[in-house]
Design an enzyme around this catalytic site. Structure first.
Site, mmCIF file in Angstrom:
data_model
loop_
_atom_site.group_PDB
_atom_site.id
_atom_site.type_symbol
_atom_site.label_atom_id
_atom_site.label_comp_id
_atom_site.label_asym_id
_atom_site.label_seq_id
_atom_site.Cartn_x
_atom_site.Cartn_y
_atom_site.Cartn_z
ATOM 1 N N HIS A 1 -11.306 5.254 -0.480
ATOM 2 C CA HIS A 1 -10.735 6.462 -0.105
ATOM 3 C C HIS A 1 -11.897 7.591 -0.700
ATOM 4 O O HIS A 1 -12.449 7.516 -1.849
ATOM 5 C CB HIS A 1 -9.467 6.739 -1.363
ATOM 6 C CG HIS A 1 -8.327 6.092 -0.789
ATOM 7 N ND1 HIS A 1 -7.393 6.729 0.045
ATOM 8 C CD2 HIS A 1 -8.169 4.789 -0.991
ATOM 9 C CE1 HIS A 1 -6.576 5.346 0.239
ATOM 10 N NE2 HIS A 1 -6.822 4.539 -0.397
ATOM 11 N N HIS B 1 -10.712 -0.692 1.920
ATOM 12 C CA HIS B 1 -10.996 0.859 2.180
ATOM 13 C C HIS B 1 -11.247 1.690 1.041
ATOM 14 O O HIS B 1 -10.686 1.446 0.147
ATOM 15 C CB HIS B 1 -9.821 1.385 3.227
ATOM 16 C CG HIS B 1 -8.320 1.344 2.215
ATOM 17 N ND1 HIS B 1 -7.795 -0.156 2.418
ATOM 18 C CD2 HIS B 1 -7.546 2.096 2.071
ATOM 19 C CE1 HIS B 1 -6.759 0.338 1.785
ATOM 20 N NE2 HIS B 1 -6.415 1.571 1.690
#
Ligand SMILES: [Zn+2]
Length: 152
Positions: A114, A112
């Site tokens: 950010h 992921h």
């Protein structure tokens, strides 16, 4: 004897991966964007208003497991979302970051990116995510080790 259930092959980690569950729609999320490669949604533990996560649709633990097109799609979406977050929430800056590996602070084993909008005055920056600095080696030695690995 009861009939055997057909074998289902689920890649390791997917059955409980919260980001795969968001993709499947079995875990609610505030989804901001999705296409054939990536999905983006608000982080439920935001560092700042609008803190967003961009994830590949296919489960992968690290960036190195993602095909180049997926990596490109992740960062393309992250930059596009950063612009929308800045405009929509009035953030004059943002940080982009990936915690890749447990040693780097990765908590969910699904890649992921950010996107953390910055409003000013909070302090911090990507150079300061490391809390304690190790010994500093001569830069030439460090460069030689990395260059050797790049050639492999
Ligand atoms: Zn996953």
């Amino acid at each position: 004897m009861p009939a055997q259930a057909p074998a289902v092959t689920v890649p390791h980690g997917m059955e409980t991966c919260p980001f795969c569950r968001i993709r499947e729609g079995t875990l609610p999320a505030h989804v901001l964007y999705q296409d054939e490669e990536v999905l983006a949604f608000l982080d439920i533990y935001p560092c700042a208003q609008g803190h967003t996560l961009v994830v590949p649709r296919r489960h992968a633990a690290s960036l190195a497991e993602c095909p180049p097109a997926t990596v490109a799609a992740l960062f393309h979406a992250a930059v596009r979302l950063a612009g929308a977050i800045q405009e929509g929430l009035g953030a004059p800056g943002f940080n982009l970051g990936v915690n890749d590996g447990r040693a780097a602070g990765q908590e969910v084993p699904h890649v992921h990116v950010h996107v953390i909008p910055r409003y000013g005055g909070e302090g911090g920056g990507v150079q300061r995510v490391v809390k304690t600095r190790g010994p500093v080696q001569p830069l030439a030695e460090t460069a030689a080790k990395i260059l050797a690995a790049l050639r492999r």
